[in-house]
Design a protein around this motif. Structure first.
Motif, PDB file in Angstrom:
ATOM      1  N   LYS A   1       0.917  -1.204  -0.072  1.00 58.55           N
ATOM      2  CA  LYS A   1      -0.006  -0.149  -0.028  1.00 58.55           C
ATOM      3  C   LYS A   1       0.849   1.265  -0.095  1.00 58.55           C
ATOM      4  O   LYS A   1       0.403   2.101  -0.659  1.00 58.55           O
ATOM      5  CB  LYS A   1      -0.998   0.045   1.255  1.00 58.55           C
ATOM      6  CG  LYS A   1      -1.735  -1.384   1.468  1.00 58.55           C
ATOM      7  CD  LYS A   1      -2.528  -1.231   2.654  1.00 58.55           C
ATOM      8  CE  LYS A   1      -1.830  -0.960   4.119  1.00 58.55           C
ATOM      9  NZ  LYS A   1      -1.258  -2.082   4.688  1.00 58.55           N
ATOM     10  N   SER A   2       1.901   1.280   0.933  1.00 61.84           N
ATOM     11  CA  SER A   2       2.648   2.401   0.858  1.00 61.84           C
ATOM     12  C   SER A   2       3.430   2.784  -0.032  1.00 61.84           C
ATOM     13  O   SER A   2       3.904   3.805  -0.529  1.00 61.84           O
ATOM     14  CB  SER A   2       3.534   2.287   2.300  1.00 61.84           C
ATOM     15  OG  SER A   2       2.861   2.741   3.576  1.00 61.84           O
ATOM     16  N   SER A   3       4.133   1.653  -0.812  1.00 62.68           N
ATOM     17  CA  SER A   3       4.921   1.485  -1.954  1.00 62.68           C
ATOM     18  C   SER A   3       4.187   1.956  -3.084  1.00 62.68           C
ATOM     19  O   SER A   3       4.468   2.937  -4.054  1.00 62.68           O
ATOM     20  CB  SER A   3       5.375   0.080  -2.199  1.00 62.68           C
ATOM     21  OG  SER A   3       6.058  -0.294  -1.212  1.00 62.68           O
ATOM     22  N   LEU A   4       2.712   1.611  -3.237  1.00 66.19           N
ATOM     23  CA  LEU A   4       2.292   2.193  -4.132  1.00 66.19           C
ATOM     24  C   LEU A   4       1.886   3.762  -4.142  1.00 66.19           C
ATOM     25  O   LEU A   4       2.085   4.538  -5.170  1.00 66.19           O
ATOM     26  CB  LEU A   4       0.500   1.689  -4.041  1.00 66.19           C
ATOM     27  CG  LEU A   4      -0.386   2.352  -5.182  1.00 66.19           C
ATOM     28  CD1 LEU A   4       0.048   1.941  -6.499  1.00 66.19           C
ATOM     29  CD2 LEU A   4      -1.803   1.741  -4.662  1.00 66.19           C
TER      30      LEU A   4
ATOM     31  N   ALA B   1       3.833   9.269  -5.814  1.00 69.67           N
ATOM     32  CA  ALA B   1       4.424  10.533  -5.531  1.00 69.67           C
ATOM     33  C   ALA B   1       5.798  10.842  -5.895  1.00 69.67           C
ATOM     34  O   ALA B   1       6.396  11.879  -5.884  1.00 69.67           O
ATOM     35  CB  ALA B   1       4.447  10.822  -4.008  1.00 69.67           C
ATOM     36  N   GLY B   2       6.365   9.738  -6.702  1.00 74.50           N
ATOM     37  CA  GLY B   2       7.727   9.984  -7.243  1.00 74.50           C
ATOM     38  C   GLY B   2       8.902   9.533  -6.264  1.00 74.50           C
ATOM     39  O   GLY B   2       9.869  10.105  -6.873  1.00 74.50           O
ATOM     40  N   VAL B   3       8.721   9.158  -5.147  1.00 79.04           N
ATOM     41  CA  VAL B   3       9.714   8.846  -4.143  1.00 79.04           C
ATOM     42  C   VAL B   3      10.008   7.503  -4.013  1.00 79.04           C
ATOM     43  O   VAL B   3      11.380   7.125  -3.570  1.00 79.04           O
ATOM     44  CB  VAL B   3       9.211   9.373  -3.010  1.00 79.04           C
ATOM     45  CG1 VAL B   3       9.086  10.918  -2.642  1.00 79.04           C
ATOM     46  CG2 VAL B   3       8.127   8.685  -2.124  1.00 79.04           C
TER      47      VAL B   3
ATOM     48  N   PRO C   1       9.763  14.317  -7.298  1.00 79.71           N
ATOM     49  CA  PRO C   1       8.632  14.468  -6.359  1.00 79.71           C
ATOM     50  C   PRO C   1       8.214  15.859  -6.545  1.00 79.71           C
ATOM     51  O   PRO C   1       6.932  16.130  -6.586  1.00 79.71           O
ATOM     52  CB  PRO C   1       9.066  14.190  -5.158  1.00 79.71           C
ATOM     53  CG  PRO C   1      10.379  13.226  -5.354  1.00 79.71           C
ATOM     54  CD  PRO C   1      11.033  13.563  -6.751  1.00 79.71           C
ATOM     55  N   GLU C   2       9.013  16.858  -6.673  1.00 74.56           N
ATOM     56  CA  GLU C   2       8.636  18.185  -6.795  1.00 74.56           C
ATOM     57  C   GLU C   2       7.793  18.451  -8.291  1.00 74.56           C
ATOM     58  O   GLU C   2       7.060  19.312  -8.179  1.00 74.56           O
ATOM     59  CB  GLU C   2       9.782  19.083  -6.554  1.00 74.56           C
ATOM     60  CG  GLU C   2      11.145  18.955  -7.560  1.00 74.56           C
ATOM     61  CD  GLU C   2      12.093  17.992  -7.011  1.00 74.56           C
ATOM     62  OE1 GLU C   2      11.809  17.205  -6.427  1.00 74.56           O
ATOM     63  OE2 GLU C   2      13.462  18.697  -7.129  1.00 74.56           O
TER      64      GLU C   2
ATOM     65  N   MET D   1      10.038  14.850   2.253  1.00 76.76           N
ATOM     66  CA  MET D   1       8.936  15.527   2.356  1.00 76.76           C
ATOM     67  C   MET D   1       8.754  16.855   1.820  1.00 76.76           C
ATOM     68  O   MET D   1       7.995  17.273   1.030  1.00 76.76           O
ATOM     69  CB  MET D   1       8.652  15.690   4.007  1.00 76.76           C
ATOM     70  CG  MET D   1       7.147  16.029   4.439  1.00 76.76           C
ATOM     71  SD  MET D   1       5.971  14.905   3.824  1.00 76.76           S
ATOM     72  CE  MET D   1       4.796  15.951   2.761  1.00 76.76           C
ATOM     73  N   ALA D   2       9.981  17.553   2.091  1.00 73.61           N
ATOM     74  CA  ALA D   2       9.960  19.042   1.180  1.00 73.61           C
ATOM     75  C   ALA D   2       9.780  18.752  -0.373  1.00 73.61           C
ATOM     76  O   ALA D   2       8.914  19.629  -0.688  1.00 73.61           O
ATOM     77  CB  ALA D   2      11.316  19.576   1.589  1.00 73.61           C
ATOM     78  N   ARG D   3      10.302  17.832  -0.888  1.00 69.83           N
ATOM     79  CA  ARG D   3      10.185  17.904  -2.272  1.00 69.83           C
ATOM     80  C   ARG D   3       8.715  17.306  -2.564  1.00 69.83           C
ATOM     81  O   ARG D   3       8.233  17.818  -3.571  1.00 69.83           O
ATOM     82  CB  ARG D   3      11.415  16.804  -2.777  1.00 69.83           C
ATOM     83  CG  ARG D   3      12.632  16.841  -2.674  1.00 69.83           C
ATOM     84  CD  ARG D   3      13.614  15.834  -3.253  1.00 69.83           C
ATOM     85  NE  ARG D   3      13.630  16.056  -4.785  1.00 69.83           N
ATOM     86  CZ  ARG D   3      14.131  15.111  -5.607  1.00 69.83           C
ATOM     87  NH1 ARG D   3      14.747  14.147  -5.143  1.00 69.83           N
ATOM     88  NH2 ARG D   3      13.880  15.307  -6.812  1.00 69.83           N
ATOM     89  N   MET D   4       8.224  16.331  -1.884  1.00 71.96           N
ATOM     90  CA  MET D   4       6.738  16.074  -1.970  1.00 71.96           C
ATOM     91  C   MET D   4       5.736  17.187  -2.087  1.00 71.96           C
ATOM     92  O   MET D   4       4.685  17.241  -2.336  1.00 71.96           O
ATOM     93  CB  MET D   4       6.253  14.962  -1.037  1.00 71.96           C
ATOM     94  CG  MET D   4       6.870  13.715  -1.518  1.00 71.96           C
ATOM     95  SD  MET D   4       6.087  12.152  -0.741  1.00 71.96           S
ATOM     96  CE  MET D   4       6.787  12.258   0.859  1.00 71.96           C
ATOM     97  N   LEU D   5       6.213  18.428  -1.542  1.00 70.51           N
ATOM     98  CA  LEU D   5       5.535  19.406  -1.300  1.00 70.51           C
ATOM     99  C   LEU D   5       5.962  20.626  -2.092  1.00 70.51           C
ATOM    100  O   LEU D   5       5.595  21.829  -2.287  1.00 70.51           O
ATOM    101  CB  LEU D   5       5.614  20.213   0.092  1.00 70.51           C
ATOM    102  CG  LEU D   5       4.734  19.557   1.218  1.00 70.51           C
ATOM    103  CD1 LEU D   5       5.416  19.715   2.552  1.00 70.51           C
ATOM    104  CD2 LEU D   5       3.213  19.532   1.054  1.00 70.51           C
TER     105      LEU D   5
END
Lengths: 245, 304
Positions: free
Chosen positions: A42-45, A50-52, A72-73, B185-189
């Motif tokens: 679930k978390s991996s999904l 989110a790109g992380v 992610p950005e 986390m900063a990048r996800m924002l």
């Protein structure tokens, strides 16, 4: 067109396959719960979307744009906001700074100020302590803060990993009430990882049930959450074992 | 009274140099978990940027010939540019590598810079006279203090003020503080990793340039080995201060400067050549008592 489309998504950590050829689509404005036992992926999904987490193969599309492979950005800029497991507040930053950190991607200054006021009126405790450091908040308040922080990016799709983790049931009720309210208000699409299928059934929406990196059930949370498929997800499919033997 | 204030000014000006260098190291460590051992060579590089490349024994001023109003911003840009370039060419490619790999790369970069300077300028220390007027002593609180020492203290305080203001009140500062705490986390924002890291390197390099200017004015010497010892003390300051804590790095930098000056003044004459042994014994004691550093952050954890 669907809001989010996942095609054959696979995520591996070394030799371990966390997500195994997962495909599904999410309609705009939907509320989708991802449920299943620990290690179901679930978390991996969520991390992959989110790109992380690096995807081994497969494709992720939002509004027809391909997200897989983007940073992610860049994904955040496309209107996807993530509230990760364990909340991850910036404890050294003030509450207001936590809320403002995600507004760097926006240019609509007046709307930012209005959104901040909206969050403060939804969570008065955050307004009251806006200059205090976020690390001093309780678990429930931190959960409110990170939901507010994600909302401040003005997302179209919001993903929340286990909002109920470590919170008292009464607080969890509050969190979900707020989420449902905000969703209606903002027209958000929500993807929520929730261990408790009973909780998901009560809040209502669609439920995707996962086990061992695969989707093993998909349907109305009120139905799926109470069916055999749930038992199968947690304990394995007994019928399937019989067929093999 | 006179000797006490003399000690104070000595300690504050030496500590200021350490504090500025330590800040440069802590900034980069904060955002990308890299202990940049090339920082000392950034300092040396900026010193040599003041003079014309030649292996002559005497230094001929190049950038150093310019008036201060041009020279200071130019040298800050040289330092910032060098640091930003080393990030873009080397550290950016290692961003997903382990901290140890990055650290070794920074050592290697340090050696490359040092030997490049050695090749261009030769190994002999050169006398260099930048702003000689600043060494005229001034009577203050009963102590005879070189004007430069007062300026160093003033500038250190001003730089610290500007830097903390920048971190506290600008968008980039907010993003850097958030990234230092939780980069993913900063990048996800939506915080751009490249922007934050480039910003940290630029500031760090500019701090190295400021240290270079202070050092060269104080000592009157350009030497390819001059950055190394400062880097070492500054690195120790960041460790004692608590890795990644900027106020910690500053406080520990001043602390080391003060300890060093006090030991020099009060150790028995025959023990003075071994001052550093006493200084580093204090460092070891400090680390034994508080291994996490004097001002450790609770959230100081590896980025990956």
């Amino acid at each position: 067109m669907s809001k989010l489309a996942i095609h054959d998504l696979t995520v591996r950590y070394g030799k371990l396959t966390a997500l195994d050829d997962v495909s599904f689509t999410v309609q705009e404005g939907a509320r989708v719960f991802i449920s299943g036992p620990n290690g179901a992926g679930k978390s991996s999904l969520l991390k992959a979307i989110a790109g992380v987490a690096t995807t081994a193969h497969g494709r992720i599309e939002m509004d027809g744009d391909i997200l897989s492979g983007a940073s992610p950005e860049a994904i955040a800029r496309k209107g996807l906001s993530m509230v990760p497991e364990g909340r991850e507040v910036f404890g050294q930053l003030s509450i207001e700074e936590n809320l403002l950190i995600g507004t760097g991607i926006r240019r609509d200054k007046t709307a930012i100020a209005e959104d901040l006021q909206d969050i403060y009126s939804a969570f008065p405790i955050l307004a009251e302590r806006r200059h205090a450091s976020a690390g001093a908040l309780s678990g429930g308040q931190q959960q409110m803060l990170v939901i507010g922080r994600a909302l401040m990016t003005n997302p179209k799709l919001m993903m929340i990993d286990e909002p109920s983790l470590g919170l008292a049931p009464k607080i969890v009720d509050q969190v979900y009430d707020t989420l449902v309210e905000l969703q209606a208000l903002k027209g958000l699409t929500l993807l929520i990882v929730e261990q408790s299928s009973a909780r998901a059934a009560r809040v209502g929406g669609r439920m995707i049930l996962m086990r061992g990196g695969r989707i093993v059930g998909d349907g109305d949370a009120a139905v799926i959450g109470n069916e055999d498929s749930l038992r199968d997800a947690y304990f394995g499919n007994a019928n399937h074992v019989k067929e093999v033997s | 009274m006179g000797s006490v204030s003399q000690l104070f000014f000595d300690a504050a000006s030496l500590g200021g140099i350490y504090a500025l260098a330590a800040l440069g190291i802590a900034l980069i460590f904060g955002v990308m978990n890299l202990v940049n051992f090339a920082h000392g060579e950034y300092i040396t590089f900026c010193v040599f940027a003041l003079i014309i490349p030649s292996t002559d024994a005497t230094a001929h001023l190049l950038l150093g010939r310019a008036p201060a109003i041009v020279l200071v911003p130019a040298i800050l840009m040289v330092g910032g540019g060098l640091a930003v370039m080393s990030e873009a060419l080397i550290f950016r490619r290692l961003r997903n590598a382990t901290p140890v790999t990055m650290m070794i790369a920074s050592f290697a970069l340090g050696f490359v810079l040092r030997y490049a300077l050695l090749a261009a300028y030769g190994g002999r220390p050169k006398a260099i006279s930048l702003w000689p007027g600043l060494n005229t002593p001034v009577e203050l609180l009963g102590a005879s203090v070189p004007l430069l020492q007062l300026i160093v203290i003033g500038i250190t305080v001003a730089i610290l003020g500007v830097l903390f203001g920048l971190l506290k009140h600008t968008r980039l500062g907010l993003e850097m503080r958030a990234a230092a705490e939780n980069f993913t986390m900063a990048r996800m924002l939506g915080v751009k990793a490249n922007r934050v890291i480039t910003g940290a390197f630029a500031i760090s390099g500019a701090l190295a340039a400021a240290v270079a200017l202070i050092l060269v004015t104080q000592t009157g010497v350009a030497d390819v080995r001059m950055g190394g010892p400062v880097m070492l003390v500054a690195f120790i300051a960041t460790v004692i201060g608590g890795m990644g804590s900027l106020p910690g790095a500053v406080a520990a930098g001043f602390l080391l400067g003060a300890a060093s000056v006090i030991l020099q003044a009060f150790l028995p004459l025959e023990a003075r050549p071994f001052r550093d042994a006493f200084l580093y014994s204090l460092v070891i004691g400090c680390l034994l008592l508080r291994p996490q550093g004097l001002f450790a952050l609770s959230g100081a954890k590896p980025r990956v």
